[in-house]
Motif scaffolding. Structure first.
Motif, PDB file in Angstrom:
ATOM      1  N   ALA A  41       0.821  -1.210   0.000  1.00  0.00           N
ATOM      2  CA  ALA A  41       0.000   0.000   0.000  1.00  0.00           C
ATOM      3  C   ALA A  41       0.859   1.265   0.000  1.00  0.00           C
ATOM      4  CB  ALA A  41      -0.927  -0.008   1.210  1.00  0.00           C
ATOM      5  N   ARG A  42       2.073   1.168   0.525  1.00  0.00           N
ATOM      6  CA  ARG A  42       2.965   2.334   0.573  1.00  0.00           C
ATOM      7  C   ARG A  42       3.747   2.542  -0.717  1.00  0.00           C
ATOM      8  NH1 ARG A  42       6.874   2.682   5.560  1.00  0.00           N
ATOM      9  NH2 ARG A  42       7.373   4.558   4.356  1.00  0.00           N
ATOM     10  N   LEU A  43       3.760   1.548  -1.585  1.00  0.00           N
ATOM     11  CA  LEU A  43       4.546   1.644  -2.810  1.00  0.00           C
ATOM     12  C   LEU A  43       3.870   2.557  -3.826  1.00  0.00           C
ATOM     13  CD1 LEU A  43       5.699  -2.028  -3.417  1.00  0.00           C
ATOM     14  CD2 LEU A  43       7.196  -0.038  -3.213  1.00  0.00           C
ATOM     15  N   ALA A  44       4.623   3.466  -4.391  1.00  0.00           N
ATOM     16  CA  ALA A  44       4.134   4.249  -5.523  1.00  0.00           C
ATOM     17  C   ALA A  44       4.232   3.378  -6.765  1.00  0.00           C
ATOM     18  CB  ALA A  44       4.969   5.520  -5.694  1.00  0.00           C
ATOM     19  N   VAL A  45       3.122   3.258  -7.490  1.00  0.00           N
ATOM     20  CA  VAL A  45       3.095   2.394  -8.665  1.00  0.00           C
ATOM     21  C   VAL A  45       2.537   3.146  -9.859  1.00  0.00           C
ATOM     22  CG1 VAL A  45       2.822   0.301  -7.279  1.00  0.00           C
ATOM     23  CG2 VAL A  45       0.795   1.480  -8.140  1.00  0.00           C
ATOM     24  N   SER A  46       2.831   2.606 -11.032  1.00  0.00           N
ATOM     25  CA  SER A  46       2.289   3.118 -12.281  1.00  0.00           C
ATOM     26  C   SER A  46       1.828   1.915 -13.097  1.00  0.00           C
ATOM     27  CB  SER A  46       3.345   3.914 -13.056  1.00  0.00           C
ATOM     28  OG  SER A  46       2.864   4.319 -14.327  1.00  0.00           O
ATOM     29  N   ARG A  47       0.519   1.786 -13.282  1.00  0.00           N
ATOM     30  CA  ARG A  47      -0.066   0.643 -13.993  1.00  0.00           C
ATOM     31  C   ARG A  47       0.407  -0.685 -13.420  1.00  0.00           C
ATOM     32  NH1 ARG A  47      -0.045   2.483 -20.400  1.00  0.00           N
ATOM     33  NH2 ARG A  47      -0.838   4.603 -20.063  1.00  0.00           N
ATOM     34  N   GLY A  48       0.477  -0.737 -12.123  1.00  0.00           N
ATOM     35  CA  GLY A  48       0.837  -1.965 -11.431  1.00  0.00           C
ATOM     36  C   GLY A  48       2.320  -2.181 -11.238  1.00  0.00           C
ATOM     37  N   THR A  49       3.161  -1.344 -11.835  1.00  0.00           N
ATOM     38  CA  THR A  49       4.612  -1.513 -11.717  1.00  0.00           C
ATOM     39  C   THR A  49       5.183  -0.505 -10.724  1.00  0.00           C
ATOM     40  OG1 THR A  49       5.167   0.047 -13.492  1.00  0.00           O
ATOM     41  CG2 THR A  49       4.671  -2.211 -14.134  1.00  0.00           C
ATOM     42  N   PRO A  50       6.224  -0.871  -9.995  1.00  0.00           N
ATOM     43  CA  PRO A  50       6.776   0.073  -9.018  1.00  0.00           C
ATOM     44  C   PRO A  50       7.485   1.243  -9.698  1.00  0.00           C
ATOM     45  CG  PRO A  50       8.168  -1.865  -9.186  1.00  0.00           C
ATOM     46  CD  PRO A  50       6.937  -2.151 -10.006  1.00  0.00           C
ATOM     47  N   LYS A  51       7.265   2.440  -9.169  1.00  0.00           N
ATOM     48  CA  LYS A  51       8.006   3.606  -9.643  1.00  0.00           C
ATOM     49  C   LYS A  51       9.357   3.616  -8.940  1.00  0.00           C
ATOM     50  CE  LYS A  51       4.018   6.633 -10.485  1.00  0.00           C
ATOM     51  NZ  LYS A  51       3.370   7.925 -10.108  1.00  0.00           N
ATOM     52  N   LEU A  52      10.422   3.550  -9.724  1.00  0.00           N
ATOM     53  CA  LEU A  52      11.760   3.446  -9.155  1.00  0.00           C
ATOM     54  C   LEU A  52      12.553   4.722  -9.380  1.00  0.00           C
ATOM     55  CD1 LEU A  52      12.642  -0.183 -10.314  1.00  0.00           C
ATOM     56  CD2 LEU A  52      11.481   0.559  -8.213  1.00  0.00           C
ATOM     57  N   GLY A  53      13.365   5.054  -8.405  1.00  0.00           N
ATOM     58  CA  GLY A  53      14.248   6.201  -8.521  1.00  0.00           C
ATOM     59  C   GLY A  53      15.658   5.773  -8.864  1.00  0.00           C
ATOM     60  N   ALA A  54      16.614   6.650  -8.592  1.00  0.00           N
ATOM     61  CA  ALA A  54      18.017   6.342  -8.857  1.00  0.00           C
ATOM     62  C   ALA A  54      18.423   5.099  -8.076  1.00  0.00           C
ATOM     63  CB  ALA A  54      18.893   7.530  -8.459  1.00  0.00           C
ATOM     64  N   GLY A  55      19.208   4.232  -8.715  1.00  0.00           N
ATOM     65  CA  GLY A  55      19.689   3.031  -8.041  1.00  0.00           C
ATOM     66  C   GLY A  55      18.647   1.960  -7.850  1.00  0.00           C
ATOM     67  N   TYR A  56      17.502   2.078  -8.545  1.00  0.00           N
ATOM     68  CA  TYR A  56      16.463   1.052  -8.515  1.00  0.00           C
ATOM     69  C   TYR A  56      15.715   0.970  -7.197  1.00  0.00           C
ATOM     70  CZ  TYR A  56      18.257  -0.435 -13.007  1.00  0.00           C
ATOM     71  OH  TYR A  56      18.644  -0.462 -14.327  1.00  0.00           O
ATOM     72  N   VAL A  57      15.788   2.037  -6.397  1.00  0.00           N
ATOM     73  CA  VAL A  57      15.062   2.043  -5.134  1.00  0.00           C
ATOM     74  C   VAL A  57      13.618   2.473  -5.378  1.00  0.00           C
ATOM     75  CG1 VAL A  57      15.607   4.447  -4.488  1.00  0.00           C
ATOM     76  CG2 VAL A  57      15.183   2.723  -2.702  1.00  0.00           C
ATOM     77  N   SER A  58      12.705   1.875  -4.629  1.00  0.00           N
ATOM     78  CA  SER A  58      11.289   2.205  -4.753  1.00  0.00           C
ATOM     79  C   SER A  58      10.958   3.393  -3.861  1.00  0.00           C
ATOM     80  CB  SER A  58      10.440   0.997  -4.350  1.00  0.00           C
ATOM     81  OG  SER A  58      10.522   0.785  -2.940  1.00  0.00           O
ATOM     82  N   SER A  59       9.670   3.710  -3.766  1.00  0.00           N
ATOM     83  CA  SER A  59       9.238   4.819  -2.909  1.00  0.00           C
ATOM     84  C   SER A  59       9.345   4.453  -1.433  1.00  0.00           C
ATOM     85  CB  SER A  59       7.789   5.202  -3.248  1.00  0.00           C
ATOM     86  OG  SER A  59       6.925   4.081  -3.083  1.00  0.00           O
ATOM     87  N   VAL A  60       9.548   3.161  -1.139  1.00  0.00           N
ATOM     88  CA  VAL A  60       9.809   2.722   0.234  1.00  0.00           C
ATOM     89  C   VAL A  60      11.319   2.604   0.406  1.00  0.00           C
ATOM     90  CG1 VAL A  60       9.496   0.878   1.923  1.00  0.00           C
ATOM     91  CG2 VAL A  60       7.622   1.474   0.370  1.00  0.00           C
ATOM     92  N   PRO A  61      11.940   3.459   1.205  1.00  0.00           N
ATOM     93  CA  PRO A  61      13.402   3.404   1.358  1.00  0.00           C
ATOM     94  C   PRO A  61      13.873   2.018   1.769  1.00  0.00           C
ATOM     95  CG  PRO A  61      12.517   5.381   2.406  1.00  0.00           C
ATOM     96  CD  PRO A  61      11.329   4.532   2.019  1.00  0.00           C
ATOM     97  N   GLY A  62      14.894   1.532   1.060  1.00  0.00           N
ATOM     98  CA  GLY A  62      15.448   0.223   1.377  1.00  0.00           C
ATOM     99  C   GLY A  62      14.841  -0.922   0.595  1.00  0.00           C
ATOM    100  N   LEU A  63      13.774  -0.658  -0.171  1.00  0.00           N
ATOM    101  CA  LEU A  63      13.141  -1.703  -0.973  1.00  0.00           C
ATOM    102  C   LEU A  63      13.452  -1.459  -2.444  1.00  0.00           C
ATOM    103  CD1 LEU A  63      11.283  -4.190  -1.143  1.00  0.00           C
ATOM    104  CD2 LEU A  63       9.335  -2.619  -1.271  1.00  0.00           C
ATOM    105  N   TYR A  64      14.161  -2.398  -3.059  1.00  0.00           N
ATOM    106  CA  TYR A  64      14.635  -2.264  -4.430  1.00  0.00           C
ATOM    107  C   TYR A  64      13.973  -3.315  -5.326  1.00  0.00           C
ATOM    108  CZ  TYR A  64      18.433   0.529  -2.373  1.00  0.00           C
ATOM    109  OH  TYR A  64      19.154   1.482  -1.698  1.00  0.00           O
ATOM    110  N   PHE A  65      13.860  -2.967  -6.604  1.00  0.00           N
ATOM    111  CA  PHE A  65      13.343  -3.914  -7.596  1.00  0.00           C
ATOM    112  C   PHE A  65      14.297  -3.924  -8.791  1.00  0.00           C
ATOM    113  CE2 PHE A  65       9.630  -2.760  -5.185  1.00  0.00           C
ATOM    114  CZ  PHE A  65       8.834  -3.891  -5.168  1.00  0.00           C
ATOM    115  N   THR A  66      14.568  -5.115  -9.304  1.00  0.00           N
ATOM    116  CA  THR A  66      15.414  -5.216 -10.489  1.00  0.00           C
ATOM    117  C   THR A  66      14.854  -6.288 -11.423  1.00  0.00           C
ATOM    118  OG1 THR A  66      17.696  -5.466 -11.275  1.00  0.00           O
ATOM    119  CG2 THR A  66      17.002  -6.919  -9.480  1.00  0.00           C
ATOM    120  N   GLY A  67      15.308  -6.276 -12.669  1.00  0.00           N
ATOM    121  CA  GLY A  67      14.764  -7.197 -13.655  1.00  0.00           C
ATOM    122  C   GLY A  67      13.463  -6.685 -14.240  1.00  0.00           C
TER     123      GLY A  67
END
Length: 400
Positions: free
Chosen positions: A341-367
């Motif tokens: 619920a805290r994750l910022a998403v766009s059409r179901g996919t996580p919005k990632l910033g620099a270094g592949y970090v999500s809107s939740v600090p410390g949670l990363y997505f790759t691939g």
């Protein structure tokens, strides 16, 4: 005690990320069955569409690419764009990479990930163990993301199954079960066309149903690639060069443009070497749309609208959807509800910033889940070259 970083997933992106984190001296725990999508969810006898140059799992030091594995295994080197990689060889390469650089891989499943107060995460494993991690990298690949078109899904309310009337291509490893049976494969990409060819070679009567005139097509062989354009792992084209080596600005594009480009660039197209195995062996039906599907007397029937606007019914013993994968955070149920619920998403996919970090600090997505933020290259193994060192560098700076 320093809490480790948890890497969830042991495919190319998970293994590469863990190797880069270990090289930086960061304690890592990595979970998953190594190369499971490639070993269990791809058809036996499959050949990779990617060239050898596009199939290296990125490592923090030299000596761990596909050619190095070939040398270590005593098999002929796979080097040129005309060399084709059997999936079994690629799986063995991933296993070798794991043994060399990520030997501590734990073959258990992460059941849940939840936020731990204001920093860090609580994880639970299917072994019953619970522990804390300072950061989490989600590298689960294709797991749980198989896409079934709604027209087909309506025919199987309980979901696709390999032994039922409708399935997804990811549910099949041994296609010999279709020998002597009528099989419809839905889709126009490499997965659809190669699965159809392999099933036909196994003795099935196969029809491919694809949407749009000219939907079924094959790429040009390497010797016919234009020479005056820059070279990339995917072929010679300015667009392919840009997405391969300069994905940095991709996440600044408008959301509509990002999602459109992920779908269209490197979209459905058969490999050049597959044409001869497909043509005259597989029946091709290009249609305007799939109207519906239903099950009659235990067998599926596909209703399509032809290119001429007429309605036709196609019956078979089985329908297989080779319709790819769709990222949806909601399908990643190992992530706690509050965390999703805290994750910022766009059409179901996580919005990632620099270094592949999500809107939740410390949670990363790759691939694959990072493709909507960093471009189509994240759908392919060669994306590890860009993603893994940058993710590890960002994580080390933020949580070192």
């Amino acid at each position: 005690m320093i809490q480790p970083v948890a890497v969830i997933g042991a495919g190319p992106f998970g293994l590469s990320t863990a190797a880069h984190l270990r090289a930086r001296g960061i304690p890592v725990r990595i979970f998953g069955e190594p190369m499971v999508s490639w070993r269990a969810h791809m058809p036996a006898g499959m050949l990779l569409k990617s060239t050898p140059a596009a199939s290296n799992i990125d490592a923090p030091q030299r000596g761990h690419n596909l050619v190095d594995y070939c040398d270590a295994a005593g098999i002929p080197r796979l080097v040129t764009d005309e060399d084709i990689i059997p999936v079994e060889t690629f799986v063995a390469y991933g296993e070798w990479f794991k043994q060399k650089l990520v030997p501590e891989l734990e073959q258990v499943r992460v059941v849940s990930v939840d936020r731990r107060g204001t920093a860090g995460f609580d994880l639970k494993l299917d072994s019953g163990e619970q522990f804390a991690a300072r950061a989490v990298v989600v590298a689960t690949g294709l797991s749980g993301l198989a896409q079934l078109p709604p027209e087909l899904a309506a025919a199987v309310p309980d979901g696709p199954t390999p032994t039922g009337p409708v399935s997804h291509s990811s549910q099949h490893h041994d296609l010999s079960r279709f020998a002597g049976r009528d099989l419809i494969v839905v889709g126009a990409g490499q997965s659809s066309l190669e699965t159809a060819a392999l099933a036909a070679e196994a003795g099935a009567n196969v029809r491919v149903v694809a949407r749009g005139k000219g939907a079924v097509d094959f790429g040009a062989p390497p010797w016919e690639q234009p020479r005056l354009r820059p070279e990339s792992p995917f072929g010679r084209a300015w667009s392919l060069y840009a997405i391969s080596y300069y994905p940095h600005p991709y996440r600044y594009l408008p959301p509509q443009a990002r999602h459109f480009l992920v779908r269209r660039i490197l979209g459905p197209l058969g490999a050049w070497w597959l044409r001869d195995r497909f043509e005259d062996k597989v029946d091709k039906r290009e249609v305007r749309r799939i109207a519906s599907a239903e099950v009659r007397d235990g067998s599926p029937v596909l209703r399509v609208e032809t290119l001429g606007g007429r309605t036709r019914e196609l019956a078979a013993d089985h329908i297989m959807a080779a319709t790819g994968y769709r990222v949806d955070i909601a399908a990643m149920d190992f992530l706690g509800h509050a965390l999703r619920a805290r994750l910022a998403v766009s059409r179901g996919t996580p919005k990632l910033g620099a270094g592949y970090v999500s809107s939740v600090p410390g949670l990363y997505f790759t691939g694959l889940p990072a493709a909507a933020s960093y471009g189509p290259v994240m759908r392919f193994v060669c994306g590890t070259e860009f993603a893994s060192p940058r993710l590890a560098r960002h994580l080390a700076a933020a949580h070192g």
